[in-house]
Design a protein around this motif. Sequence first.
Motif, PDB file in Angstrom:
ATOM      1  N   PRO A  18      -3.079  -4.270  13.183  1.00  0.00           N
ATOM      2  CA  PRO A  18      -1.854  -3.617  12.738  1.00  0.00           C
ATOM      3  C   PRO A  18      -1.447  -3.993  11.310  1.00  0.00           C
ATOM      4  N   MET A  19      -1.668  -5.239  10.930  1.00  0.00           N
ATOM      5  CA  MET A  19      -1.316  -5.665   9.578  1.00  0.00           C
ATOM      6  C   MET A  19      -2.184  -4.933   8.546  1.00  0.00           C
ATOM      7  N   GLU A  20      -3.468  -4.804   8.833  1.00  0.00           N
ATOM      8  CA  GLU A  20      -4.371  -4.083   7.937  1.00  0.00           C
ATOM      9  C   GLU A  20      -3.981  -2.612   7.837  1.00  0.00           C
ATOM     10  N   ALA A  21      -3.556  -2.026   8.951  1.00  0.00           N
ATOM     11  CA  ALA A  21      -3.136  -0.622   8.940  1.00  0.00           C
ATOM     12  C   ALA A  21      -1.944  -0.419   8.020  1.00  0.00           C
ATOM     13  N   VAL A  22      -0.983  -1.324   8.079  1.00  0.00           N
ATOM     14  CA  VAL A  22       0.183  -1.217   7.193  1.00  0.00           C
ATOM     15  C   VAL A  22      -0.257  -1.371   5.744  1.00  0.00           C
ATOM     16  N   HIS A  23      -1.108  -2.342   5.468  1.00  0.00           N
ATOM     17  CA  HIS A  23      -1.573  -2.543   4.089  1.00  0.00           C
ATOM     18  C   HIS A  23      -2.306  -1.320   3.543  1.00  0.00           C
ATOM     19  N   ARG A  24      -2.981  -0.569   4.414  1.00  0.00           N
ATOM     20  CA  ARG A  24      -3.693   0.631   3.965  1.00  0.00           C
ATOM     21  C   ARG A  24      -2.756   1.737   3.536  1.00  0.00           C
ATOM     22  N   TYR A  25      -1.595   1.867   4.195  1.00  0.00           N
ATOM     23  CA  TYR A  25      -0.727   3.028   3.971  1.00  0.00           C
ATOM     24  C   TYR A  25       0.622   2.692   3.357  1.00  0.00           C
ATOM     25  N   PHE A  26       0.917   1.456   3.120  1.00  0.00           N
ATOM     26  CA  PHE A  26       2.244   0.998   2.682  1.00  0.00           C
ATOM     27  C   PHE A  26       2.068   0.195   1.411  1.00  0.00           C
ATOM     28  N   ARG A  27       2.510   0.736   0.293  1.00  0.00           N
ATOM     29  CA  ARG A  27       2.326   0.050  -0.994  1.00  0.00           C
ATOM     30  C   ARG A  27       3.651  -0.012  -1.754  1.00  0.00           C
ATOM     31  N   VAL A  28       3.865  -1.130  -2.432  1.00  0.00           N
ATOM     32  CA  VAL A  28       5.052  -1.293  -3.272  1.00  0.00           C
ATOM     33  C   VAL A  28       4.593  -1.686  -4.660  1.00  0.00           C
ATOM     34  N   LYS A  29       5.073  -0.972  -5.646  1.00  0.00           N
ATOM     35  CA  LYS A  29       4.811  -1.321  -7.040  1.00  0.00           C
ATOM     36  C   LYS A  29       6.113  -1.143  -7.797  1.00  0.00           C
ATOM     37  N   ASP A  30       6.602  -2.247  -8.343  1.00  0.00           N
ATOM     38  CA  ASP A  30       7.886  -2.270  -9.041  1.00  0.00           C
ATOM     39  C   ASP A  30       8.966  -1.720  -8.119  1.00  0.00           C
ATOM     40  N   ASN A  31       9.530  -0.578  -8.451  1.00  0.00           N
ATOM     41  CA  ASN A  31      10.636  -0.006  -7.687  1.00  0.00           C
ATOM     42  C   ASN A  31      10.185   1.149  -6.792  1.00  0.00           C
ATOM     43  N   LEU A  32       8.898   1.355  -6.659  1.00  0.00           N
ATOM     44  CA  LEU A  32       8.373   2.491  -5.915  1.00  0.00           C
ATOM     45  C   LEU A  32       7.687   2.034  -4.631  1.00  0.00           C
ATOM     46  N   LEU A  33       8.132   2.581  -3.508  1.00  0.00           N
ATOM     47  CA  LEU A  33       7.495   2.345  -2.217  1.00  0.00           C
ATOM     48  C   LEU A  33       6.725   3.607  -1.871  1.00  0.00           C
ATOM     49  N   GLN A  34       5.441   3.453  -1.597  1.00  0.00           N
ATOM     50  CA  GLN A  34       4.611   4.582  -1.204  1.00  0.00           C
ATOM     51  C   GLN A  34       4.145   4.346   0.226  1.00  0.00           C
ATOM     52  N   VAL A  35       4.492   5.291   1.099  1.00  0.00           N
ATOM     53  CA  VAL A  35       4.069   5.249   2.492  1.00  0.00           C
ATOM     54  C   VAL A  35       3.216   6.489   2.717  1.00  0.00           C
ATOM     55  N   GLY A  36       1.920   6.279   2.824  1.00  0.00           N
ATOM     56  CA  GLY A  36       1.014   7.421   2.880  1.00  0.00           C
ATOM     57  C   GLY A  36       1.098   8.181   1.568  1.00  0.00           C
ATOM     58  N   GLU A  37       1.495   9.430   1.640  1.00  0.00           N
ATOM     59  CA  GLU A  37       1.622  10.260   0.431  1.00  0.00           C
ATOM     60  C   GLU A  37       3.076  10.470   0.020  1.00  0.00           C
ATOM     61  N   VAL A  38       4.009   9.784   0.684  1.00  0.00           N
ATOM     62  CA  VAL A  38       5.436   9.946   0.404  1.00  0.00           C
ATOM     63  C   VAL A  38       5.921   8.766  -0.432  1.00  0.00           C
ATOM     64  N   ASN A  39       6.684   9.054  -1.482  1.00  0.00           N
ATOM     65  CA  ASN A  39       7.219   8.018  -2.374  1.00  0.00           C
ATOM     66  C   ASN A  39       8.721   7.868  -2.185  1.00  0.00           C
ATOM     67  N   TYR A  40       9.186   6.618  -2.244  1.00  0.00           N
ATOM     68  CA  TYR A  40      10.609   6.301  -2.168  1.00  0.00           C
ATOM     69  C   TYR A  40      10.947   5.385  -3.333  1.00  0.00           C
TER      70      TYR A  40
END
Length: 86
Positions: free
Chosen positions: A24-46
């Motif tokens: 499960p931890m690896e799965a999150v790392h594959r699809y959940f990324r944070v860079k500076d102020n941007l959170l990317q979950v799959g193809e969606v950015n927040y």
Amino acid sequence: MAEPEGLKQVALDIFFEALRSADPMEAVHRYFRVKDNLLQVGEVNYFLNQFRAIWVIGAGKASARMAKAIEQALGDKITGGLVITK
């Protein structure tokens, strides 16, 4: 024909890669990324600065490792949370 020891190592490599991929931890790392102020979950950015608070909530057997991966990614941006697991 491959040697039995070589086949055994190939089988072990495949087995451990399958375990890593299902983690499960690896799965999150594959699809959940944070860079500076941007959170990317799959193809969606927040944009994290658009949120007053970030709460991590989870339940189930995999939730502890998933929450740990999210904590590693977001760090002190997390306001709080609750994870219930077995």
